[in-house]
Write an enzyme that holds these catalytic residues in place. Sequence first.
Site, PDB file in Angstrom:
ATOM      1  N   ASP A 110       0.854  -1.188   0.000  1.00 21.14           N
ATOM      2  CA  ASP A 110       0.000   0.000   0.000  1.00 21.14           C
ATOM      3  C   ASP A 110       0.891   1.239   0.000  1.00 21.14           C
ATOM      4  O   ASP A 110       1.936   1.255   0.660  1.00 21.14           O
ATOM      5  CB  ASP A 110      -0.863   0.044   1.261  1.00 21.14           C
ATOM      6  CG  ASP A 110      -1.968  -0.994   1.272  1.00 21.14           C
ATOM      7  OD1 ASP A 110      -1.905  -1.952   0.477  1.00 21.14           O
ATOM      8  OD2 ASP A 110      -2.901  -0.859   2.084  1.00 21.14           O
TER       9      ASP A 110
ATOM     10  N   HIS B  33       5.009  -7.307  -0.127  1.00 21.74           N
ATOM     11  CA  HIS B  33       4.770  -8.653  -0.640  1.00 21.74           C
ATOM     12  C   HIS B  33       5.439  -8.882  -1.991  1.00 21.74           C
ATOM     13  O   HIS B  33       5.744  -7.939  -2.717  1.00 21.74           O
ATOM     14  CB  HIS B  33       3.264  -8.881  -0.778  1.00 21.74           C
ATOM     15  CG  HIS B  33       2.520  -8.810   0.520  1.00 21.74           C
ATOM     16  ND1 HIS B  33       1.976  -9.923   1.130  1.00 21.74           N
ATOM     17  CD2 HIS B  33       2.228  -7.760   1.335  1.00 21.74           C
ATOM     18  CE1 HIS B  33       1.375  -9.556   2.256  1.00 21.74           C
ATOM     19  NE2 HIS B  33       1.531  -8.250   2.402  1.00 21.74           N
TER      20      HIS B  33
ATOM     21  N   SER C  90       8.215   4.682   5.108  1.00 25.77           N
ATOM     22  CA  SER C  90       9.258   3.876   4.495  1.00 25.77           C
ATOM     23  C   SER C  90       9.043   3.776   2.992  1.00 25.77           C
ATOM     24  O   SER C  90       8.032   4.222   2.472  1.00 25.77           O
ATOM     25  CB  SER C  90       9.267   2.479   5.122  1.00 25.77           C
ATOM     26  OG  SER C  90       9.048   2.544   6.517  1.00 25.77           O
TER      27      SER C  90
END
Length: 295
Positions: A113, A169, A256
């Site tokens: 996201d 992921h 991040s």
Amino acid sequence: MIKYYNRKNKDYDIEKVAGEKYLNWTYSSPIGMNLLEAFIKKKFFSKIYGFYCDRRLSRKKINKFINDFEIDMSLSENQLSDLTCFNDFFTRKLKKEARPIKADKNLLISPGDGKILAYENLNLNSVTEVKGINYSFYELINNDSLAKEYDNGTCLVLRLCPTDYHRFHFIDNGICENTIKLKGFYYSVNPIALSKIPSVFCKNKREYSIFYSENFGDIIFMEVGATCVGSIIQTYKPNTKILKGDEKGYFKFGGSTVILFFKENTIKIDNDILNQSKLGYETSVIMGEPIGSRK
């Protein structure tokens, strides 16, 4: 003020920035910049804040954060009552149905996201970071022979702000090598900071690995730390079979960045993302969302 492109309504939205006043003061005032260079950018500062976020005392921050930034906790695997500290909340896992993965092997999906920028025809000596500021790809990965393999390739920069889901992921089936860690500082990766500190990605602590994907070639998968990011945690098992959508790792508290590098003629990024990137705007995406395709 950070404006980004919303794919759903095909319009621009304004990002709610956690700690915006602090960021503006730190990166815009002489005193703030002095504190940044002397203390805030150092590992010690992020380690102290990370220690606090791992303690029960930090739990009191959770409800306010959820309310201020309208976090949908119905998507979380954990109940609010299960969370013992702020990092439990920050690193929460989501239900599988919250981020469905399309099986189509030709679809390129977002690894997480956040807000994404995409750059084609990669120039190894001048990769655009944000607001026209450039850095050297050679300097970023500190491996000249590896860098040359990605000349004229494609770069994806996914910025995860503190309000986002903070697990990242794998975007395809494949095998991933061991992680290589590069030491560095802990500057913020927010656009407010990126516009003030040149080549932040090259200066910050970062990690990367080579992901041998089945459908998109050999990908450099990099994670960049930032202010107050206690740790970059890798949860995958190196050199074992990986499936599309499997978790690679997560960031503890802080904003991040995940950066992916693809070799030439392996992928085609969706036009809306490319067009907005050329205009200097990030596009909001979620993990598993299609963002391109195999060439």
